[in-house]
Motif scaffolding. Sequence first.
Motif, PDB file in Angstrom:
ATOM      1  N   TRP A 154       5.569  -0.949  14.673  1.00  0.00           N
ATOM      2  CA  TRP A 154       4.165  -1.259  14.422  1.00  0.00           C
ATOM      3  C   TRP A 154       3.782  -0.856  13.006  1.00  0.00           C
ATOM      4  O   TRP A 154       4.460  -0.069  12.364  1.00  0.00           O
ATOM      5  N   MET A 155       2.690  -1.405  12.557  1.00  0.00           N
ATOM      6  CA  MET A 155       2.048  -0.973  11.320  1.00  0.00           C
ATOM      7  C   MET A 155       0.556  -1.182  11.524  1.00  0.00           C
ATOM      8  O   MET A 155       0.127  -2.272  11.887  1.00  0.00           O
ATOM      9  N   ILE A 156      -0.213  -0.147  11.300  1.00  0.00           N
ATOM     10  CA  ILE A 156      -1.664  -0.279  11.425  1.00  0.00           C
ATOM     11  C   ILE A 156      -2.220  -0.776  10.101  1.00  0.00           C
ATOM     12  O   ILE A 156      -1.697  -0.461   9.038  1.00  0.00           O
ATOM     13  N   ASN A 157      -3.246  -1.586  10.190  1.00  0.00           N
ATOM     14  CA  ASN A 157      -3.939  -2.113   9.022  1.00  0.00           C
ATOM     15  C   ASN A 157      -5.379  -1.656   9.129  1.00  0.00           C
ATOM     16  O   ASN A 157      -6.056  -1.973  10.104  1.00  0.00           O
TER      17      ASN A 157
ATOM     18  N   ASN B  96      12.894  -9.369  13.091  1.00  0.00           N
ATOM     19  CA  ASN B  96      13.677  -9.047  11.891  1.00  0.00           C
ATOM     20  C   ASN B  96      12.832  -8.989  10.618  1.00  0.00           C
ATOM     21  O   ASN B  96      13.365  -9.032   9.512  1.00  0.00           O
ATOM     22  N   THR B  97      11.509  -8.847  10.731  1.00  0.00           N
ATOM     23  CA  THR B  97      10.654  -8.808   9.555  1.00  0.00           C
ATOM     24  C   THR B  97      10.924  -7.583   8.683  1.00  0.00           C
ATOM     25  O   THR B  97      11.272  -6.525   9.197  1.00  0.00           O
ATOM     26  N   ASP B  98      10.778  -7.760   7.391  1.00  0.00           N
ATOM     27  CA  ASP B  98      10.849  -6.654   6.444  1.00  0.00           C
ATOM     28  C   ASP B  98       9.455  -6.178   6.063  1.00  0.00           C
ATOM     29  O   ASP B  98       9.307  -5.242   5.289  1.00  0.00           O
ATOM     30  N   TYR B  99       8.430  -6.806   6.608  1.00  0.00           N
ATOM     31  CA  TYR B  99       7.053  -6.538   6.210  1.00  0.00           C
ATOM     32  C   TYR B  99       6.628  -5.090   6.452  1.00  0.00           C
ATOM     33  O   TYR B  99       5.856  -4.537   5.700  1.00  0.00           O
TER      34      TYR B  99
ATOM     35  N   GLU C  38       4.382  11.419   8.754  1.00  0.00           N
ATOM     36  CA  GLU C  38       5.541  11.196   9.618  1.00  0.00           C
ATOM     37  C   GLU C  38       6.263   9.894   9.278  1.00  0.00           C
ATOM     38  O   GLU C  38       7.159   9.472   9.990  1.00  0.00           O
ATOM     39  N   GLY C  39       5.875   9.252   8.176  1.00  0.00           N
ATOM     40  CA  GLY C  39       6.566   8.056   7.698  1.00  0.00           C
ATOM     41  C   GLY C  39       6.060   6.752   8.257  1.00  0.00           C
ATOM     42  O   GLY C  39       6.631   5.690   7.978  1.00  0.00           O
ATOM     43  N   ASN C  40       4.989   6.773   9.044  1.00  0.00           N
ATOM     44  CA  ASN C  40       4.444   5.534   9.604  1.00  0.00           C
ATOM     45  C   ASN C  40       3.734   4.742   8.512  1.00  0.00           C
ATOM     46  O   ASN C  40       2.933   5.298   7.761  1.00  0.00           O
ATOM     47  N   PRO C  41       4.006   3.439   8.416  1.00  0.00           N
ATOM     48  CA  PRO C  41       3.355   2.619   7.397  1.00  0.00           C
ATOM     49  C   PRO C  41       1.901   2.350   7.743  1.00  0.00           C
ATOM     50  O   PRO C  41       1.546   2.166   8.909  1.00  0.00           O
ATOM     51  N   ILE C  42       1.071   2.332   6.718  1.00  0.00           N
ATOM     52  CA  ILE C  42      -0.347   2.030   6.862  1.00  0.00           C
ATOM     53  C   ILE C  42      -0.695   1.007   5.788  1.00  0.00           C
ATOM     54  O   ILE C  42      -0.426   1.229   4.610  1.00  0.00           O
ATOM     55  N   GLU C  43      -1.264  -0.102   6.202  1.00  0.00           N
ATOM     56  CA  GLU C  43      -1.721  -1.107   5.254  1.00  0.00           C
ATOM     57  C   GLU C  43      -3.228  -0.969   5.111  1.00  0.00           C
ATOM     58  O   GLU C  43      -3.948  -0.820   6.106  1.00  0.00           O
TER      59      GLU C  43
END
Length: 125
Positions: free
Chosen positions: A64-67, A53-56, A107-112
């Motif tokens: 997933w989110m790639i950093n 349930n993370t909002d991160y 495509e809207g994928n988050p990248i940190e």
Amino acid sequence: MAKVAGIGGFFFRARDPKALAAWYERHLGVADIANGVWTQEAGQTVFAPFAANTDYFGRREQQWMINFRVDDLAAMTARLKAAGIDVETRAEWDSQAGRFARIHDPEGNPIELWEPAPGGAKAVD
């Protein structure tokens, strides 16, 4: 004991794989596999499952989110902004671990983006 030595690949679905690979190569310097294998600089990697349930990551359906570790966050974010890419920073993201920024691919994928603090974190065996 045998153990994993590093990340050998990161694979994900895309509506337009060729266009998305070209975007990553143009804006972040990640080589498209069609142009050769991307060789990374040695350094810290964080592998961390988060609560369901993370909002991160942003969107709840995002699994997933790639950093990406960067050597100069200010220069990287300036270049991305100049290319018309929205860059988000928040003071509360920065910590003893370093400085952070967020972008999204087409495509809207988050990248940190992470610039590690001088001295870095302690390694875990």
